[in-house]
Structures are given as C-alpha cells and as structure tokens.
Design an enzyme around this catalytic site. Structure first.
Site, short mmCIF file in Angstrom:
data_model
loop_
_atom_site.label_atom_id
_atom_site.label_comp_id
_atom_site.label_asym_id
_atom_site.label_seq_id
_atom_site.Cartn_x
_atom_site.Cartn_y
_atom_site.Cartn_z
N GLY A 1 0.83 -0.84 -0.35
CA GLY A 1 -0.32 0.41 -0.12
C GLY A 1 1.02 1.05 0.18
CG ASN A 2 -0.33 4.78 -1.83
OD1 ASN A 2 -0.89 5.70 -1.09
ND2 ASN A 2 -0.62 3.57 -3.13
NE ARG A 3 5.15 7.08 4.47
CZ ARG A 3 5.51 5.88 5.51
NH1 ARG A 3 4.45 6.62 6.82
NH2 ARG A 3 6.29 5.64 6.62
#
Ligand code: C5P
Length: 409
Positions: free
Chosen positions: A213-215
C-alpha cells in the site's frame, strides 16, 4: 467581525431531527443562525428546540413581528440560506416562486447563495416533476445536493436519504468561504458538469491479510469532491481505502486495487466533463496472490515477491503516448508526488501522461500525506504554472477547479 448570517430553512420531513445537528455545528463554529421552519415541519421538531439551539426567535408565518418586515429582511440580510431537509413540496414551491409562508418568502428575497439538501422517498425524488424542479433550481444558481443512498423511513432503502449533517455543514462552509473570497455571491460554476475524482491509495494484496500500500490518506481527493459539490457539480468520487466520511451529495464508488480503480474510472469517465486523479495508484502489484496466508518456515529465507506493472489509468484516460483522449474535450488532471527535482520531474510527467493539468507537490514521510494542509504547483500543458502556497487542502482544491472551469467545453 460580524458573524456570517445563515438562514436554516426546515421543511416537513422526518429528517428535520437531523437538522438539529447541522444547526449545532453552524452555531458552534461562529455563525448567526436564524431557523425558519415550515408549519408542517413542526410536527417533527418543535419551535422550542430551534429557538433554544439557535438563540434566535423562530416563526413560520409572515404575520409575527410584522413591523420588522421579516418576510423580506431575513432573506435580504442572509449570507447563506440552507434548506435542510428540503421536501418534494418545498422544491416545487421554490422552483415555482410560491410565497405562502416565511420560508418561501425568504427564498424569494435572498440574494445570497442558496443550498438545498433534499430528503424524501426514492419514488418522490425520481418523479419527473421533482427532477424538473431540481433542474430549474440548479439552472437559477442554487446548489441542490443529491440525496444519499441508504435506509429511508420505514423498511425502505434507496436514494433519498438525508446526507450526514456534518457533511452538509462542510458544504455550507465551502459555499460561504467561496462567496466571502469573491466578496459577493460566487456563482456555482460547475453546475451541470459531471466530474470524476479518485481519492486514497490502492492496496495490492499478497495474501488474504497482507498488501502493498501507500501513505495516501485521501484527504486531498475528498477536498476536491467537497469543493466541486459546493460549486454545483455532479460528483463521482472513486475512493480507495480512505475510511473517510462520504461528502454530502457525491456518488461514491469503493475500490481496493489499481485494477478495480481503473474499471471504475473508465466507467464513470464515459460521460464526465473532467477527471481528476488524486489517488495514489500502485505502479506494481504482486504477480501472484496466495489464497492462504503466506507462512514463514524455520530455516528458510522468504521467497522473493515478484511484481508486475499496473495499468497507468491517468495516461490511458488522458491519451499519454497515443495523443488520443478516451473522451475528446474532457479535462484530465493528474497529481504527482515527488521527493526531489519536483518541477522538472513534474513537467516530464505532464508530457508523458498527456493530461491538461498536473498538480505537483513535494512529499516526504511527514509532509503532505495525512495532513490537513498542502502546498503545490499546478503545471498546465500550455506551459502555465500556478503556485499554491501552503494552506488547507480545500484552498488547493478550489485553485484546481478555478483552472479546470475555463477549460471545460
Ligand atoms: O507516475 P505517477 O504514479 O507519479 O503519477 C501520478 C499520477 O498518475 C496520479 O494522478 C495517479 O492517480 C496517476 N496514476 C494512475 N495509474 C497508475 C499510476 C499513477 O492513474 N498506475
């Protein structure tokens, strides 16, 4: 400074009780609110409640305090009129200019922005009479929010639900902010436009419990949706893993992965005037998905994770490489989060993707992601460059719409 004056019109639907929360939000955030209920709405919430919560007198008819000419003064002095809930009957009266009580008189005398938050059963909302009344009101410059989909009174579910009052409050704030910046009434310049916004970050599953995932928090995409709604647009918000509350009036599509996001964007973009890709889309996904949880084994190194490329949705919609838009005339906007050489990389990216505008910002572990503020430069395909100073994400969102609006055919 004088408090902004808001008229809260309440018409006779069960959702009137939810308008108490809207009123509380408005008064607690420093607005002077005058509640103008219809006689029918008092069956649901009594005048004492409105008076106590607003700290102002409440009347439904034009015959109280006649010497103060309330049927004219209340509307004339308002900075915003919000009718919540707006029933089918109220929309009809407003569309036809009837003036048989204090609220309908107020609507005729108001020269400020007017916002309707309709709530009714699906059949009433979908009836051609109601739809034509809504179209008339929008054409005249009112913002009419689409009702939410969900549980209605009784056992029914469908479109017609009163949106979350906290979100209606947010729309009120945006409308007031825009008209105060414009030092007058800012026309809802996106009325009649369908805009598609992606928000959040995709998650690419490795197994049933793990993902890449990412932030991205989704807050910038949600700010874009809220400001577009306040400017009168029909909004399809495609959200990936944000967990944020639904903006009032938006059609929400929930997705998880980049492939699902692509499918949703292509479908919604088919009749859209603008597509704004604010989501952080994973460039790669695991080549294989383990249907059971991947286990560690004693004495063994973990198996490497092989990745494959995800489709570039922005480039596909904007025609990067081919030079052909999926839908000619559509305005396409991308976002680029860069850690170094921000502007030079942004220019290259704008060309590669083929979009009209690219919002470039510098990111880092504690910069931009998840925060309420943003700072960016908006690059345009024609070479223009618009710096947006550090400030709320909604301010950047408004600049993006300011740049999109004149580009719409
Ligand atoms: O190439 P990069 O990921 O930096 O580009 C960011 C922009 O491209 C964003 O607007 C993002 O939503 C979009 N994008 C996309 N599909 C991808 C990767 C990024 O639409 N696979």
């Amino acid at each position: 400074m004088e408090k902004p004056k808001v008229v809260l019109g309440v018409s006779g639907g069960i959702a009137a009780y939810k308008a108490c929360e809207l009123l509380r939000r408005l008064t607690e955030s420093g607005h002077d609110v005058r509640v103008v209920p219809t006689e029918a709405s008092l069956h649901f919430v009594g005048a004492a409640t409105w008076s106590a919560l607003s700290g102002n007198p409440v009347s439904t008819e034009v015959w109280d305090s006649v010497h103060e000419v309330p049927h004219v003064r209340i509307g004339q002095h308002a900075d915003l009129v919000v009718v919540a809930p707006a029933t089918a009957d109220m929309l009809a009266k407003a569309a036809h200019g009837l003036a048989d009580d204090l609220l309908t008189n107020t609507l005729l005398t108001a020269r400020c922005p007017v916002l309707f938050a309709p709530a009714m059963h699906t059949e009433m909302w979908e009836h051609p009479a109601t739809q034509e009344n809504v179209a008339t009101l929008r054409r005249r410059g009112a913002v009419v929010l689409e009702p939410a989909v969900g549980r209605l009174t009784g056992v029914d579910t469908g479109k017609g639900r009163f949106p979350d009052p906290v979100e209606i409050f947010e729309t009120c704030r945006h409308v007031l902010r825009r008209s105060s910046l414009a030092r007058g009434v800012a026309a809802p310049d996106l009325t009649g436009r369908h805009v598609v916004i992606s928000a959040g970050g995709t998650r690419e599953p490795l197994d049933p419990v793990r993902y890449l995932g990412n932030r991205s928090s989704g807050k910038q995409g949600y700010a874009l949706a809220r400001t577009a709604l306040a400017r009168g647009a029909r909004v399809t918000l495609i959200e990936a893993n944000t967990g944020l509350p639904d903006p009032a009036g938006a059609d929400i599509v929930r997705v998880g992965t980049a492939v699902q996001l692509r499918e949703a964007v292509l479908k919604a973009a088919a009749d859209a005037d603008a597509v704004v890709m604010a989501a952080a889309v994973a460039d790669f996904r695991p080549e294989t998905y383990a249907t059971g949880k991947i286990k560690k084994k004693d004495g063994e190194e973990p198996a490497p994770v092989a990745l494959v490329r995800n489709p570039d949705i922005l480039a596909e919609v904007a025609g990067g490489g081919t030079g052909e838009r999926l839908r000619p005339g559509q305005v396409v906007v991308g976002f680029a989060a860069e850690t170094d050489d921000v502007l030079a990389n942004g220019r290259k990216k704008l060309l590669r993707k083929g979009c009209d505008l690219l919002v470039v910002n510098e990111v880092g572990e504690h910069k931009t992601f998840g925060s309420e503020e943003n700072e960016a430069v908006v690059l345009a395909a024609d070479g223009a460059q618009t710096p947006v100073p550090y400030g709320p994400k909604e301010a950047l969102a408004d600049v993006v719409w300011d740049l999109i609006a004149p580009r719409l055919g």
